[in-house]
Design a protein around this motif. Structure first.
Motif, PDB file in Angstrom:
ATOM      1  N   ILE A 173       0.834  -1.198   0.000  1.00 24.17           N
ATOM      2  CA  ILE A 173       0.000   0.000   0.000  1.00 24.17           C
ATOM      3  C   ILE A 173       0.874   1.256   0.000  1.00 24.17           C
ATOM      4  N   LEU A 220       3.679   1.444  -1.535  1.00 16.70           N
ATOM      5  CA  LEU A 220       4.085   1.581  -2.933  1.00 16.70           C
ATOM      6  C   LEU A 220       2.958   2.208  -3.756  1.00 16.70           C
ATOM      7  N   ALA A 221       1.735   1.746  -3.484  1.00 22.10           N
ATOM      8  CA  ALA A 221       0.592   2.291  -4.232  1.00 22.10           C
ATOM      9  C   ALA A 221       0.442   3.784  -3.952  1.00 22.10           C
ATOM     10  N   ALA A 222       0.542   4.146  -2.678  1.00 25.41           N
ATOM     11  CA  ALA A 222       0.395   5.558  -2.329  1.00 25.41           C
ATOM     12  C   ALA A 222       1.504   6.386  -2.971  1.00 25.41           C
ATOM     13  N   TYR A 223       2.702   5.820  -2.966  1.00 23.61           N
ATOM     14  CA  TYR A 223       3.837   6.485  -3.602  1.00 23.61           C
ATOM     15  C   TYR A 223       3.562   6.697  -5.087  1.00 23.61           C
ATOM     16  N   ALA A 224       3.093   5.642  -5.732  1.00 27.57           N
ATOM     17  CA  ALA A 224       2.847   5.726  -7.176  1.00 27.57           C
ATOM     18  C   ALA A 224       1.726   6.705  -7.486  1.00 27.57           C
ATOM     19  N   LEU A 225       0.704   6.746  -6.599  1.00 27.52           N
ATOM     20  CA  LEU A 225      -0.472   7.566  -6.892  1.00 27.52           C
ATOM     21  C   LEU A 225      -0.255   9.039  -6.576  1.00 27.52           C
ATOM     22  N   VAL A 276       5.043  10.354  -6.334  1.00 25.93           N
ATOM     23  CA  VAL A 276       6.027  10.318  -7.400  1.00 25.93           C
ATOM     24  C   VAL A 276       5.884  11.524  -8.329  1.00 25.93           C
ATOM     25  N   PRO A 317       7.647  10.468 -13.880  1.00 27.66           N
ATOM     26  CA  PRO A 317       7.406   9.074 -14.249  1.00 27.66           C
ATOM     27  C   PRO A 317       8.709   8.282 -14.189  1.00 27.66           C
TER      28      PRO A 317
END
Lengths: 352, 841
Positions: A79, A81-86, A89, A92
């Protein structure tokens, strides 16, 4: 209070006589359990799988804590990682490095972790499902909608029947031989170990190994119809000498009541036809449809764990059983006079 | 031949004659005739709305349960009522919502994603929809009459045989079987849709991921539902006619049901979950503004999940006393399925990493889904570890786990998908403000409801209890769950309000409002009934991003089928692998026939529930008659010309038969499902053999050898003659064709009679023992299929004599021959098992 809980739950793990299986992992399991119990204040309960009082339950509880902590960490990483990606970051990432996440996070790491978990899981499995060693106590259990028939070996070599309460000696394996009289039931004492279904036309078995003296609760785990929720039983784990004494006493026939009121109650019992369904060994009552009542007065609860065994509750049960246990087979005896009812209750409670 | 667009025309008005004709052809009927529509946009919408209503119904049932469980010993619901409600909650969510909503959305969206005008069999979609509606209302309605099933959604016998008189269990078995058949029909349609109705150039490696998921999921439905239908047949035969399939006192075994049910039941979980992953796969790249990372990985992982999911069913039976080896194998397999699932999720994460993320309500729900589903997946790995499952099985831990998987994996992406795709259905957008409110209410409410349940279960609370005693430590946790359930419900109400609130005054959504890359976003706002103005040539996975001027060229009608010169609805059929154009398929327009035949088919099941055999038989005859009319009037029509110019100088045939035609594929796929049901029955035969030392039992004469062999030989002869007739028709030898096919039909009847004579002549009594019963059932199955085979042979005779079938136009007999390949296998296997196997054992 927490320290008390820690001690209590570690006691059986640390003090138990060792068997030869996987002692190398025992210490780590104990450490997990220690950690777990310190964070767990709501684990207690007569029916809790997390306050174990049997070998199987201990191993499974430790396994649970280990898995729960591992799962929690994995969840946080994913999660995160997901928060980081969403959100976080700014630029790209390039495709190639992103693809590494797929191979690393999707394939390599899960495969490794699952392999380790599988090894642990399979390692403790055989001990949980094997039969009890030669010479162990065998208790035959028949699931009936919605109560339990327990058949014990009597000290003189035969066997005798009890109902809705099981007593076990501490520190010894016991094998339950499970059958069903009607539909599928599930035999489960969470504090002692896992569950096994009782299937019509088959005999299944469950081996438990109680490690702590106490009173626990078992329930039917497999949905079995209207009063599935009202199909429980008491489990009393006691020292071997007490158990032997109890077994000898339970194997005996009922003692004729000495009090006049109770004696009158025994007549009401027979006159009202109770003996058509219930047996009281040593009397004319020899029915086998309902639970054996020979030592009814010695039980903790009535109506298969539905109510505490008290005179008032017994009165309710006799007069309107369906209000307590929907669709119960027993007819309501609301036509009995108050006097008859009082005598009947005195008789039944006296059957110790 | 295209005229320049007239830029002054009012919004939505046709710009030229071509558009005018297309509009006329695809116009949705108005007034009461609206219900005769069969176009995917209408049927898909009805389907979606109906399954949404069933979802709300089942949700209300859940709230009733939570009220009852809020406090120990509550008397809000009686035990009997509670048991009906929890049974219905599970059954409705699974059979009337989770599976149908996937098919509904796919019917609605698939043609758009494929640049097709419609699905290949619009009337089949409509038939499936009406079957679903009738069956669903029948099953749900039973609750109002206190007659609902109460055996749990898993319906374990013997509780559902000897211990439940009344019609509740029959309603479950027959009503839901009816719906399962509709589900299979939709699956067939969707598979053929993905395989054969793609735009030219969309090779198999360019299919939008949603299409791949449809293939996988529909394929799973095809192989997972038939075992359940077989189980339903066995259970209903025991209930209605006392055939003892599950009665241990007469050679049956309750565990046979559990095997059949869970061979269905576990893939079912993935059937429900994968379509939502498919929605994620469409939404994530759009808002990451980049193509999906690891397209191939996702496809392989989806296929892998589909395969693995058929090898896990025993983990629902870990506590039935199976040997440790079996537990170990299935424990390993159950954990292994986490790997392909993880790959798919990591592909989405990688896509988000690789892209420049744009925030949106759909993406919020994708995040909610990830957080929730990953949690459920992890607890899933925990219960897959057999030792832990011995404690967790049948407790509230599992209730918590499965809701994390199903709500996280299915419902949240669906809501995200609703926000995403709403403009494609109504040309309006949902409110981002309401969407955010709903997101918080749903996420918070969900976790308050279901997180404590893991704990409740470990404290020892079993599932499916209508109440619990005080003093076990359950009280607080249950009260919290109940409060959470109402928060969750309020979130759903917000979503519902956003969907239904009037939006007449709001402007139309812009075209392609999310700047997505896939074809469905070509749709013009306001929407046009034709699906797509002209069918483009596709060269990319995200054509709207990659193909320059694509939208403009499509709108100008510069691609295929820009016109409807004959006023007939047409779409392109392409080849399976590389999407080469193969046929200009004419699809039927509005008709009431599907509705009528669904009503008749429903009659068979509904009257059957009440054992009203005469009305049931009459209904069956009505269903057969209407389906025959439907086929006769609308299928495989001989066209007025052989080929047609579909644009860009391409001439395509209008009539084709054999493996490039959609009809052949539909028959092939249907028969795979049918064969799976048959194999499940044969599995039953051998299951009995494995559990009995003495099977076939000494006490039974068996069906003998002579009659089965005679029956088998006659039917195989008929099979050979059917193939011969197909060749003769192709050679245009009319007389020989009629003679051969008529003889084949006679032989089939004779063969079926001989097969029937086998158990009859040796006096097998299906109520005596499971052996007798399963032999009778295999014979009955085969005879019934033979009768259908005869009907098909007669149909072909009639078609040729009426001039609807010629040497060139032979789709009818070609597809009938395909049916007969499968029938021949069935006959051979039946004879081999009932007559041959007793000789061996």
């Amino acid at each position: 209070m927490i320290m008390h809980a820690v001690n209590q739950s570690l006691q059986p793990i640390l003090d138990r006589p060792r068997r030869a299986t996987f002692s190398w992992s025992r210490r780590s399991i104990a450490r997990w359990a220690l950690l777990a119990v310190t964070v767990c204040t709501g684990c207690q309960g007569p029916q809790s799988a997390l306050s174990p009082a049997g070998e199987g339950a201990e191993q499974i509880a430790a396994l649970f804590w280990a898995m729960a902590i591992g799962a929690g960490m994995i969840w946080l990483v994913v999660i995160g990682l997901a928060a980081y990606a969403l959100r976080i970051v700014p630029q790209p990432h390039d495709k190639r490095s992103s693809r590494r996440w797929v191979i690393g996070g999707g394939v390599i790491v899960p495969t490794l972790l699952l392999s380790i978990l599988l090894m642990f899981g399979l390692a403790i499995l055989p001990a949980l499902v094997r039969p009890a060693p030669e010479g162990s106590l065998h208790v035959e259990v028949v699931g009936v909608r919605w109560w339990w028939r327990f058949i014990y070996p009597s000290p003189d070599g035969g066997s005798f029947e009890l109902a809705n309460e099981v007593r076990l000696p501490v520190g010894e394996p016991v094998q339950f031989d499970l059958r069903s009289a009607d539909v599928i039931h599930g035999f489960w004492i969470p504090s002692l170990g896992g569950k096994v279904d009782m299937i019509p036309g088959r005999q299944t078995r469950l081996t438990l190994w109680p490690t702590a003296v106490g009173t626990y609760r078992g329930v039917c785990a497999e949905y079995c119809g209207a009063s599935h929720a009202k199909m429980a039983f008491d489990v009393v784990v006691m020292p071997r000498e007490e158990f032997d004494a109890w077994l000898r006493q339970q194997a005996q026939d009922a003692i004729d009541p000495s009090e006049p009121d109770a004696r009158r109650g025994s007549e009401v019992f027979l006159k009202s036809g109770c003996g058509g369904c219930h047996a009281v060994r040593g009397t004319a009552a020899d029915g086998s449809i309902g639970p054996d009542l020979t030592h009814f007065g010695s039980r903790h609860s009535l109506a298969a764990g539905s109510l505490e065994n008290s005179p008032d509750n017994l009165r309710r049960w006799i007069t309107e059983p369906q209000s307590i246990k929907p669709m119960a087979v027993m007819p309501g005896y609301h036509t009995l006079s108050d006097a008859d009812l009082a005598s009947l209750i005195a008789y039944l409670q006296g059957l110790e | 031949m295209n005229r320049p667009a007239d830029n002054d025309a009012p919004e939505g008005a046709p710009k030229n004659v071509q558009e005018q004709r297309l509009l006329e052809t695809w116009r949705t009927p108005r007034g009461w005739r609206y219900w005769s529509a069969v176009n995917n946009t209408e049927v898909g919408l009805w389907y979606t709305v109906t399954s949404g209503c069933f979802f709300l119904f089942a949700g209300v049932l859940a709230l009733l349960m939570r009220v009852q469980l809020a406090t120990p010993g509550a008397e809000f619901l009686s035990a009997d009522r509670y048991n009906q409600i929890f049974t219905m909650h599970g059954s409705v969510m699974m059979f009337l919502f989770a599976v149908p909503i996937f098919e509904a959305i796919s019917i609605l969206l698939l043609p758009q994603m494929m640049g097709a005008r419609d699905l290949p069999f619009p009337r089949l979609s409509a038939y499936g929809y009406y079957s679903f509606l009738i069956g669903g209302v029948f099953v749900c309605g039973s609750l109002l009459f206190d007659a609902a099933p109460k055996g749990g959604w898993f319906m374990y016998p013997p509780m559902t045989t000897d211990y439940q008189p009344g019609i509740g269990a029959d309603i479950w078995l027959l009503g839901l079987s009816f719906i399962e058949i509709a589900s299979i029909a939709a699956a067939v349609e969707l598979i053929v849709g993905v395989l054969k109705c793609r735009p030219p150039g969309m090779r198999i490696n360019l299919i939008p991921l949603y299409g791949w998921y449809i293939l996988v999921v529909a394929g799973m439905i095809l192989f997972a539902f038939p075992p359940l239908i077989a189980g339903d047949i066995l259970l209903e035969m025991e209930r209605a006619f006392d055939w003892p399939f599950f009665d241990p006192s007469r050679g049956g075994d309750p565990l046979l049901w559990q095997h059949l049910f869970w061979i269905f039941g576990h893939p079912e979980v993935y059937i429900v979950f994968l379509p939502s992953v498919a929605l994620m796969a469409m939404i994530v790249p759009t808002f990451a503004r980049t193509p999906i990372v690891g397209y191939g990985w996702v496809v392989l992982a989806a296929v892998g999940t589909g395969f693995l999911s058929f090898g896990l069913w025993v983990h629902h039976m870990f506590t039935t006393g199976l040997p440790a080896v079996t537990l170990g194998v299935f424990s390993a397999a159950s954990q292994a399925v986490a790997i392909p699932t993880g790959i798919q999720l990591f592909c989405f994460l990688a896509t988000l990493l690789a892209g420049r993320v744009v925030g949106s309500v759909p993406l919020l729900f994708i995040f909610a889904s990830l957080a929730t589903f990953v949690f459920g997946g992890l607890t899933g790995v925990m219960v897959a570890v057999a030792p832990f499952d011995l404690q967790a099985h049948d407790t509230y831990f599992v209730v918590g786990h499965l809701h994390y998987v199903l709500v996280g994996g299915t419902i949240f992406p669906l809501i995200g998908g609703t926000y995403y795709y709403y403009p494609l259905v109504t040309a309006k957008q949902l409110s981002a403000r309401l969407g955010k409110i709903a997101f918080w209410l749903l996420l918070v409410g969900f976790n308050i409801t279901f997180l404590p349940m893991h704990w409740t279960g470990l404290l020892g609370m079993p599932r499916r209890v209508y109440t619990y005693p005080a003093g076990m430590g359950f009280e607080t946790l249950n009260l919290i769950s109940t409060v959470g359930a109402f928060v969750l419900a309020s979130g759903f109400l917000v979503v519902l309000w956003d969907i239904v609130r009037p939006k007449g005054k709001e402007p139309y959504a812009p075209r392609n409002p999310w700047d997505a890359g896939t074809l469905e976003w070509l749709a013009e706002m306001p929407l046009k009934p034709w699906g797509i103005r002209s069918v483009p040539i596709i060269k990319s996975r995200d054509p709207l991003w990659d193909q320059k001027d694509l939208v403009h060229d499509i709108d100008e009608g510069r691609f295929y089928l820009p016109d409807a010169e004959e006023g007939l609805r047409e779409t392109l059929v392409t080849s399976v692998i590389d999407a080469r154009p193969e046929q200009c398929l004419r699809v039927p327009g509005p008709t009431f026939l599907p509705m009528i035949s669904a009503a008749f088919t429903g009659g068979v099941f509904i009257f059957g529930t009440y054992h009203w055999w005469t009305p049931a038989l009459l209904s069956g005859a009505g269903a057969v008659a209407t389906i025959l009319i439907w086929l006769w009037t609308g299928t495989a029509r001989v066209p007025e010309k052989e080929a047609k110019n579909v644009g860009l100088g391409l001439e395509l045939p209008i009539y084709i038969s054999g493996p490039s035609s959609v009809g052949w594929w539909a028959m092939f796929i249907t028969m795979l499902g049918d064969a799976t049901a048959f194999i499940s029955l044969v599995f039953g035969y051998f299951f009995y053999w494995t559990i009995h030392d003495d099977f076939p039992p000494e006490t039974s004469a068996g069906p003998g050898v002579v009659w089965p062999v005679v029956g088998g030989v006659l039917m195989l002869l008929a099979y050979g003659m059917t193939i011969a007739a197909w060749r003769l028709n192709r050679a245009d030898r009319s007389g020989a064709f009629y003679f051969t096919l008529a003889t084949a039909a006679l032989l089939t009847v004779g063969g079926a009679a001989a097969l029937f004579a086998a158990p009859w002549s040796t006096g097998l009594d299906p109520t005596r023992h499971s052996y007798d019963a399963i032999v009778w059932l295999l014979v009955g199955w085969t005879v019934l299929h033979a009768m259908v085979g005869v009907l098909m042979q007669l149909y072909c005779l009639a078609r040729r004599s009426a001039g609807h079938m010629t040497a060139r136009h032979d789709a009818d007999i070609t597809n009938v021959t395909l049916y007969w390949h499968f029938l021949a296998l069935t006959v051979a296997l039946t004879v081999g098992v009932i007559a041959g196997f007793p000789l061996l054992s």
